[in-house]
Scaffold this motif. Sequence first.
Motif, short mmCIF file in Angstrom:
data_model
loop_
_atom_site.label_atom_id
_atom_site.label_comp_id
_atom_site.label_asym_id
_atom_site.label_seq_id
_atom_site.Cartn_x
_atom_site.Cartn_y
_atom_site.Cartn_z
N LYS A 122 0.80 -1.22 0.00
CA LYS A 122 0.00 0.00 0.00
C LYS A 122 0.83 1.28 0.00
O LYS A 122 0.36 2.32 -0.44
N GLU A 123 2.06 1.22 0.49
CA GLU A 123 2.86 2.43 0.64
C GLU A 123 4.06 2.49 -0.29
O GLU A 123 4.88 3.39 -0.18
N GLY A 124 4.15 1.54 -1.19
CA GLY A 124 5.30 1.51 -2.09
C GLY A 124 6.57 1.13 -1.34
O GLY A 124 6.53 0.32 -0.41
N VAL A 125 7.68 1.72 -1.72
CA VAL A 125 8.96 1.40 -1.09
C VAL A 125 9.13 2.25 0.16
O VAL A 125 9.06 3.48 0.11
N VAL A 126 9.33 1.59 1.29
CA VAL A 126 9.55 2.25 2.57
C VAL A 126 11.00 2.01 2.98
O VAL A 126 11.48 0.87 2.96
N TYR A 127 11.68 3.08 3.36
CA TYR A 127 13.07 3.00 3.78
C TYR A 127 13.12 3.09 5.31
O TYR A 127 12.65 4.08 5.90
N TYR A 128 13.65 2.06 5.95
CA TYR A 128 13.77 2.00 7.40
C TYR A 128 15.22 2.23 7.81
O TYR A 128 16.13 1.63 7.23
N LYS A 129 15.40 3.06 8.80
CA LYS A 129 16.73 3.16 9.40
C LYS A 129 16.94 1.93 10.27
O LYS A 129 16.12 1.61 11.13
N THR A 130 18.03 1.23 10.06
CA THR A 130 18.26 -0.05 10.74
C THR A 130 18.24 0.10 12.26
O THR A 130 17.78 -0.80 12.97
N ASP A 131 18.72 1.22 12.77
CA ASP A 131 18.74 1.43 14.22
C ASP A 131 17.34 1.39 14.82
O ASP A 131 17.19 1.14 16.02
N HIS A 132 16.32 1.65 14.01
CA HIS A 132 14.95 1.68 14.52
C HIS A 132 14.17 0.41 14.21
O HIS A 132 12.99 0.32 14.51
N VAL A 133 14.83 -0.58 13.59
CA VAL A 133 14.19 -1.88 13.36
C VAL A 133 14.35 -2.71 14.63
O VAL A 133 15.45 -3.04 15.03
N LYS A 134 13.24 -3.03 15.27
CA LYS A 134 13.28 -3.75 16.54
C LYS A 134 13.35 -5.26 16.34
O LYS A 134 13.98 -5.97 17.12
N SER A 135 12.68 -5.75 15.32
CA SER A 135 12.69 -7.19 15.06
C SER A 135 12.37 -7.43 13.59
O SER A 135 11.79 -6.58 12.91
N VAL A 136 12.73 -8.60 13.11
CA VAL A 136 12.47 -8.97 11.73
C VAL A 136 12.29 -10.48 11.66
O VAL A 136 12.90 -11.23 12.43
N SER A 137 11.44 -10.91 10.74
CA SER A 137 11.23 -12.34 10.54
C SER A 137 10.75 -12.57 9.12
O SER A 137 10.16 -11.69 8.50
N VAL A 138 11.02 -13.76 8.60
CA VAL A 138 10.50 -14.15 7.30
C VAL A 138 9.06 -14.61 7.49
O VAL A 138 8.75 -15.39 8.39
N VAL A 139 8.17 -14.09 6.67
CA VAL A 139 6.75 -14.42 6.79
C VAL A 139 6.53 -15.86 6.34
O VAL A 139 6.93 -16.24 5.23
N GLN A 140 5.91 -16.64 7.20
CA GLN A 140 5.62 -18.02 6.88
C GLN A 140 4.46 -18.10 5.89
O GLN A 140 3.65 -17.19 5.78
N GLU A 141 4.35 -19.21 5.19
CA GLU A 141 3.31 -19.37 4.17
C GLU A 141 1.92 -19.25 4.76
O GLU A 141 1.04 -18.62 4.18
N GLN A 142 1.71 -19.80 5.95
CA GLN A 142 0.39 -19.72 6.57
C GLN A 142 0.04 -18.28 6.91
O GLN A 142 -1.12 -17.86 6.80
N GLU A 143 1.04 -17.48 7.34
CA GLU A 143 0.78 -16.07 7.64
C GLU A 143 0.39 -15.33 6.38
O GLU A 143 -0.48 -14.46 6.40
N GLU A 144 1.01 -15.66 5.25
CA GLU A 144 0.65 -15.02 3.99
C GLU A 144 -0.79 -15.34 3.64
O GLU A 144 -1.55 -14.49 3.19
#
Length: 309
Positions: A122-144
């Motif tokens: 919905k928002e196109g390309v979003v640029y995140y500053k890495t210092d403000h990324v608290k967590s990350v995970s690969v989305v599982q197929e069921q979540e998709e």
Amino acid sequence: MSDFHINSMIGRRINVNKGGPEAKAGQLLHSGHNYIVVGTDEGAVYYAARHLRSVGEDLQSDNNGEKNGTGEFYDYLTPSCFSAIMDNMIGQNVKINRGGPESRQGVLLLSTYDYIALATEKEGVVYYKTDHVKSVSVVQEQEENDANADGSESGSRTGRGSGRGTGRGTGRGTGKGTGRGTGKGTGRGTGKGTGRGTGKGTGRGTCEDTGRGTGRATGGTGGCTTGRMTGKTTGHGPAAAAMDVPYYREYGFNNLFDRLALKKVKINRGGPDAIEGVLTECANGYVVVLADNVIHRILTKHVKSISAL
């Protein structure tokens, strides 16, 4: 919290934070240089150590080192640092942060030493500053599948159900990504008797590849070309499509402000610090944004994310 105390809990059930959107319970899988890996119901979640407020150990769990007691072990990365984790996730559908205004899901396009580029729906390309990324995970197929359940309900029922009747290839192509769970039971009975012979030869070869990346179909026979790409494929799915989206590759996060100068931008995704307006300049450690006839000066260190509107 010292690395010694974290390492002593590896393999045990823990609670990450006591509350808030980043709170999560799971098994501590690994402790890296500036991150930890926790096995949760979302799969392996990578937490930046700098954003951890507390880690609690669950003394009542069996702590048997298995996922949900099924004996299925988690698959996870153990790179040198938190930023390197995202280097290994480029091209994959990921979730940034567990919740809150800065939480987004999309295809990871780029990872540099201090920012990432995420292609969102919905928002196109979003640029995140890495210092403000608290967590990350690969989305599982069921979540998709769950994330697209509302939009793909028709595809899930006609894709594998009636789709199998009118065309095994066309139906299976549109329903497999998001409709496999819901459509398998509803349509198998109706499609099996009516069209298995006619569809088997026409659709299976052309739709199989794009089918895993589609979930919303308009009908049994036309779903292959009209379906919405939201699944996981190699070559024709959303990851490949997202990688073709234009984005800025700069040396550092602050260099993006020069690229986005005189454009309408959105700084931060939500909350009291979010603002939309024209980015006029970046100088002396702050950016200048013109919004509603008001000039806003924002310190660059408080810019968590930015995107062009």
